[in-house]
Every structure is written in C-alpha cells, then in structure tokens.
Design a protein around this motif. Structure first.
Motif, PDB file in Angstrom:
ATOM      1  N   LEU A 130     -10.097  -3.810  18.658  1.00  0.00           N
ATOM      2  CA  LEU A 130     -10.309  -2.790  17.628  1.00  0.00           C
ATOM      3  C   LEU A 130      -9.132  -2.734  16.661  1.00  0.00           C
ATOM      4  CD1 LEU A 130     -11.995  -0.328  16.578  1.00  0.00           C
ATOM      5  CD2 LEU A 130     -10.647   1.079  18.148  1.00  0.00           C
ATOM      6  N   HIS A 131      -7.903  -2.736  17.190  1.00  0.00           N
ATOM      7  CA  HIS A 131      -6.734  -2.633  16.327  1.00  0.00           C
ATOM      8  C   HIS A 131      -6.437  -3.942  15.601  1.00  0.00           C
ATOM      9  CE1 HIS A 131      -5.951   1.380  17.588  1.00  0.00           C
ATOM     10  NE2 HIS A 131      -5.759   1.049  18.850  1.00  0.00           N
ATOM     11  N   LYS A 132      -6.874  -5.051  16.157  1.00  0.00           N
ATOM     12  CA  LYS A 132      -6.725  -6.311  15.428  1.00  0.00           C
ATOM     13  C   LYS A 132      -7.732  -6.420  14.284  1.00  0.00           C
ATOM     14  CE  LYS A 132      -4.814  -9.092  19.215  1.00  0.00           C
ATOM     15  NZ  LYS A 132      -5.046 -10.254  20.120  1.00  0.00           N
ATOM     16  N   LYS A 133      -8.910  -5.870  14.496  1.00  0.00           N
ATOM     17  CA  LYS A 133      -9.955  -5.962  13.471  1.00  0.00           C
ATOM     18  C   LYS A 133      -9.714  -4.970  12.335  1.00  0.00           C
ATOM     19  CE  LYS A 133     -14.974  -6.023  12.904  1.00  0.00           C
ATOM     20  NZ  LYS A 133     -16.291  -5.865  13.588  1.00  0.00           N
ATOM     21  N   TYR A 134      -9.201  -3.795  12.650  1.00  0.00           N
ATOM     22  CA  TYR A 134      -8.986  -2.751  11.633  1.00  0.00           C
ATOM     23  C   TYR A 134      -7.509  -2.362  11.605  1.00  0.00           C
ATOM     24  CZ  TYR A 134     -14.047  -2.354  11.998  1.00  0.00           C
ATOM     25  OH  TYR A 134     -15.391  -2.620  12.016  1.00  0.00           O
ATOM     26  N   PRO A 135      -6.674  -3.202  11.022  1.00  0.00           N
ATOM     27  CA  PRO A 135      -5.254  -2.836  10.875  1.00  0.00           C
ATOM     28  C   PRO A 135      -5.092  -1.794   9.773  1.00  0.00           C
ATOM     29  CG  PRO A 135      -5.659  -4.941   9.824  1.00  0.00           C
ATOM     30  CD  PRO A 135      -6.947  -4.556  10.497  1.00  0.00           C
ATOM     31  N   PRO A 136      -3.937  -1.167   9.705  1.00  0.00           N
ATOM     32  CA  PRO A 136      -3.734  -0.174   8.635  1.00  0.00           C
ATOM     33  C   PRO A 136      -3.685  -0.849   7.274  1.00  0.00           C
ATOM     34  CG  PRO A 136      -1.698  -0.569   9.824  1.00  0.00           C
ATOM     35  CD  PRO A 136      -2.775  -1.267  10.600  1.00  0.00           C
ATOM     36  N   PRO A 137      -4.025  -0.155   6.206  1.00  0.00           N
ATOM     37  CA  PRO A 137      -4.026  -0.770   4.862  1.00  0.00           C
ATOM     38  C   PRO A 137      -2.619  -1.126   4.404  1.00  0.00           C
ATOM     39  CG  PRO A 137      -4.389   1.586   4.703  1.00  0.00           C
ATOM     40  CD  PRO A 137      -4.444   1.253   6.166  1.00  0.00           C
ATOM     41  N   GLN A 138      -2.509  -2.262   3.716  1.00  0.00           N
ATOM     42  CA  GLN A 138      -1.221  -2.700   3.195  1.00  0.00           C
ATOM     43  C   GLN A 138      -0.921  -2.149   1.810  1.00  0.00           C
ATOM     44  OE1 GLN A 138      -1.208  -6.957   3.322  1.00  0.00           O
ATOM     45  NE2 GLN A 138      -1.409  -7.062   5.568  1.00  0.00           N
ATOM     46  N   TRP A 139      -1.912  -1.554   1.170  1.00  0.00           N
ATOM     47  CA  TRP A 139      -1.719  -1.001  -0.171  1.00  0.00           C
ATOM     48  C   TRP A 139      -2.117   0.470  -0.174  1.00  0.00           C
ATOM     49  CZ3 TRP A 139       0.308  -4.198  -3.932  1.00  0.00           C
ATOM     50  CH2 TRP A 139       0.289  -5.565  -3.653  1.00  0.00           C
ATOM     51  N   GLU A 140      -1.430   1.223  -0.987  1.00  0.00           N
ATOM     52  CA  GLU A 140      -1.766   2.624  -1.190  1.00  0.00           C
ATOM     53  C   GLU A 140      -1.703   2.948  -2.684  1.00  0.00           C
ATOM     54  OE1 GLU A 140       0.938   5.077   0.883  1.00  0.00           O
ATOM     55  OE2 GLU A 140       2.674   4.556  -0.355  1.00  0.00           O
ATOM     56  N   TYR A 141      -2.334   4.036  -3.053  1.00  0.00           N
ATOM     57  CA  TYR A 141      -2.431   4.426  -4.463  1.00  0.00           C
ATOM     58  C   TYR A 141      -1.718   5.760  -4.673  1.00  0.00           C
ATOM     59  CZ  TYR A 141      -5.880   0.726  -4.879  1.00  0.00           C
ATOM     60  OH  TYR A 141      -6.501  -0.498  -4.877  1.00  0.00           O
ATOM     61  N   ARG A 142      -0.879   5.775  -5.699  1.00  0.00           N
ATOM     62  CA  ARG A 142      -0.159   6.991  -6.074  1.00  0.00           C
ATOM     63  C   ARG A 142      -0.313   7.234  -7.573  1.00  0.00           C
ATOM     64  NH1 ARG A 142       5.673   6.441  -2.877  1.00  0.00           N
ATOM     65  NH2 ARG A 142       4.797   6.124  -0.780  1.00  0.00           N
ATOM     66  N   TYR A 143      -0.171   8.492  -7.942  1.00  0.00           N
ATOM     67  CA  TYR A 143      -0.277   8.882  -9.347  1.00  0.00           C
ATOM     68  C   TYR A 143       1.127   9.089  -9.902  1.00  0.00           C
ATOM     69  CZ  TYR A 143      -5.289   9.450  -8.869  1.00  0.00           C
ATOM     70  OH  TYR A 143      -6.627   9.210  -8.673  1.00  0.00           O
ATOM     71  N   ILE A 144       1.488   8.241 -10.858  1.00  0.00           N
ATOM     72  CA  ILE A 144       2.790   8.294 -11.504  1.00  0.00           C
ATOM     73  C   ILE A 144       2.574   8.526 -12.995  1.00  0.00           C
ATOM     74  CG2 ILE A 144       4.923   7.037 -11.990  1.00  0.00           C
ATOM     75  CD1 ILE A 144       4.405   5.451  -9.425  1.00  0.00           C
ATOM     76  N   LYS A 145       3.016   9.681 -13.476  1.00  0.00           N
ATOM     77  CA  LYS A 145       2.857  10.065 -14.886  1.00  0.00           C
ATOM     78  C   LYS A 145       1.388  10.042 -15.313  1.00  0.00           C
ATOM     79  CE  LYS A 145       7.445   8.479 -16.308  1.00  0.00           C
ATOM     80  NZ  LYS A 145       8.201   7.590 -17.238  1.00  0.00           N
ATOM     81  N   GLY A 146       0.523  10.519 -14.414  1.00  0.00           N
ATOM     82  CA  GLY A 146      -0.893  10.604 -14.713  1.00  0.00           C
ATOM     83  C   GLY A 146      -1.667   9.315 -14.582  1.00  0.00           C
ATOM     84  N   LYS A 147      -1.014   8.242 -14.111  1.00  0.00           N
ATOM     85  CA  LYS A 147      -1.688   6.954 -13.949  1.00  0.00           C
ATOM     86  C   LYS A 147      -1.791   6.598 -12.477  1.00  0.00           C
ATOM     87  CE  LYS A 147      -0.168   5.061 -18.397  1.00  0.00           C
ATOM     88  NZ  LYS A 147       0.542   3.945 -19.066  1.00  0.00           N
TER      89      LYS A 147
END
Length: 308
Positions: free
Chosen positions: A216-233
């Motif tokens: 299970l943990h090999k198939k669904y690892p944590p995401p390597q990318w995340e999204y943040r809002y910087i100056k409204g973008k």
C-alpha cells in the motif's frame, strides 16, 4: 402691388408677464383606477430584504417546530408558496447555518424536502445529506444513498464521497466494507488521499497483514509536489526536507513499542537530549530551505501536475 405689413400699434404694444400659480398636488393613477392599494407582507424581514435575512428567518421558524415530518414540510411549503421561483440560494444558506450549528436532524429534513421538490440535486447537497446521516448514526440510509450515487455517478463521483464512507466504516470497525470501498476506488482509478492511506494502513497493521501494508505504501507514496499561493498566484513547489508522514508515524510507534520495556538510565537521558537538539536544528534548516525555495521558484511554470 399690395404688400402686407404689421400695423405700428401691434408692434409697439408692450408684452405682459403672466405668472401661473397652482396649489393642487399631482396624483399618479394606474390606468385611471385610483392609487394602487398596499397590502401587509407575510414574510417581512426585520432588517433588510435579502437572502441572508430570509435564510435566518427560515432557520428561526424551523427550529421552533417539532420533529414531526408533516409539520416541518408544511412550514417549508408555506414558505415557498409566496415565492415566484424556488429560493434555492436561501435554502442553501439555511443549510449552511444549520450545519454550523450541528442541527443534523433539521438538515436531513430540509435536504430531503428540497430533493423531493426536484431542486438542488447537486453533489454538495448529497454530501451534506450523507454527512448528516452519518452524524445521526443512520447508517442504513447512508449506505442506501451511497449505493444510489455510486450506481448513478460511477466515474464522475468525487473523491470526498469515498473518503467519507471509508472514515464512517473505519470509526465503526467495519473493515470488510471499508476494503470494498477502497477496492472500488482502485477500480475507478481514484487516487486516495494521505488520510485514507493512513487509515487503511493502520487497519492492515492491526490485522497483521504486513505484506499488504508494505504494498500500500509503495503504491501510494506521498506527493512530491505541493501548491502554494504567492502574491495571488498558484505556484507549484517541490517538497524538500519533508519525509514521508506515514513513515514518521510508523517510526514513532515502533520507537515507543521498543523503548517501552527499557530501563531509563542517565545515558539514555543524555542521548535523548542530544537527539532533541539535533531535531531542533534540522527543523530550523528545513524552514530556511523552504523559505529560500519559495522565493526562488515563485515564477516557475504554473502547469498543474498532481500525479508525478
């Protein structure tokens, strides 16, 4: 030839100013039938006319009623009878207010009444009803609604419905049904969230299914990318300095189990203090790295790539 000219008497006649004074008031009549009559309003608000005040009035009138279905439905029908169109926005705001106040029975009654009128058949309304049924421990009705939605919206059902059903079954210890919902997610190619992976992993560990736990943990690892809002973008940032949350949780539990039977010595206290200091320094380094990375990558590409 004859010519026509004005007489000198008419030209020399002085003009006189005439002032017209009127003391009568003007009354506008509709189609010559007199002034329009005014009738008292039935649903008159105290402050101002709007959806917020109407929703507050609806919530106040519903709270004073009993739990009898006919009485609540009658009050709601009388409210709608004075509207030219169905007040969908007002009812939605009333449901939000009831949800904030945790009035789950009223949410079930109002949502079922709204759906019986053929209005508000959206995923948000269905999720609100499912959540209220789960909070009221009406599991049979929640399962019936879940199967209906799964059969009707098989491939377009949002992920939060799967997460909600898995959490419902996990709290009640119904592991078999939880595994069935998780299997449906995998068949429909719906990627589970981190919370769902941790819940299912904990159940696998409790049942001593370590092979499935590792898969299970090999198939669904944590995401390597995340999204943040910087100056409204919305900026995509690569996650660095953050290890796997599931692995952290497992290590903590394993360390607690291993160190539970050990005798506390002075040396162990010294090593624990050293590890705490080292951990503090590592956390400070991680925070500095994240702040630098945000400033450096604030103008990178904005293309979303969730599954990388």
């Amino acid at each position: 030839m004859l010519t026509l000219t004005n007489s000198p008497l008419l030209v020399a006649k002085p003009y006189q100013e005439i002032k017209i004074t009127s003391t009568r008031s003007i009354v506008v009549c509709a189609a010559a039938k007199g002034p329009r009559p005014r009738y008292p309003r039935v649903w008159k608000t105290n402050k101002k006319i709007g959806t917020i005040s109407k929703a507050a009035k609806l919530v106040q009138s519903i709270k004073e009623l009993s739990n009898v279905k006919e009485e609540v439905y009658g009050a709601l029908d009388s409210y709608v009878a004075w509207e030219l169109e169905f007040p969908l926005i007002t009812v939605k705001k009333a449901l939000k207010t009831l949800e904030y106040e945790k009035e789950w029975k009223r949410i079930i009654q109002v949502t079922k009444w709204m759906l019986s009128k053929g209005q508000g058949k959206t995923m948000g309304s269905y999720f609100t009803l499912l959540n209220a049924l789960a909070e009221e421990d009406r599991l049979a009705e929640a399962e019936e609604l879940w199967t209906k939605l799964l059969m009707q919206y098989t491939e377009s059902l949002p992920r939060r419905f799967f997460d909600k059903m898995i959490s419902i079954y996990c709290k009640r210890g119904m592991h078999d049904k939880m595994f069935e919902v998780f299997a449906d997610m995998e068949e429909l190619a719906v990627r589970p969230s981190i919370s769902v992976v941790s819940m299912v992993g904990d159940v696998f560990k409790e049942l001593e299914m370590m092979d499935k736990y590792e898969k299970l943990h090999k198939k669904y690892p944590p995401p390597q990318w995340e999204y943040r809002y910087i100056k409204g973008k919305r900026v995509r940032i690569k996650v660095q300095g953050q290890s796997n949350k599931v692995d952290k949780y497992i290590r903590k539990r394993d360390n607690v189990q291993l160190n539970s039977g050990l005798i506390e010595d002075d040396s162990s206290e010294e090593t624990s203090e050293l590890t705490d200091d080292e951990q503090f320094e590592q956390d400070a380094d991680v925070i500095c790295m994240e702040s630098q990375q945000i400033s450096d990558e604030s103008y990178e590409s904005m293309e979303p790539s969730l599954n990388e």
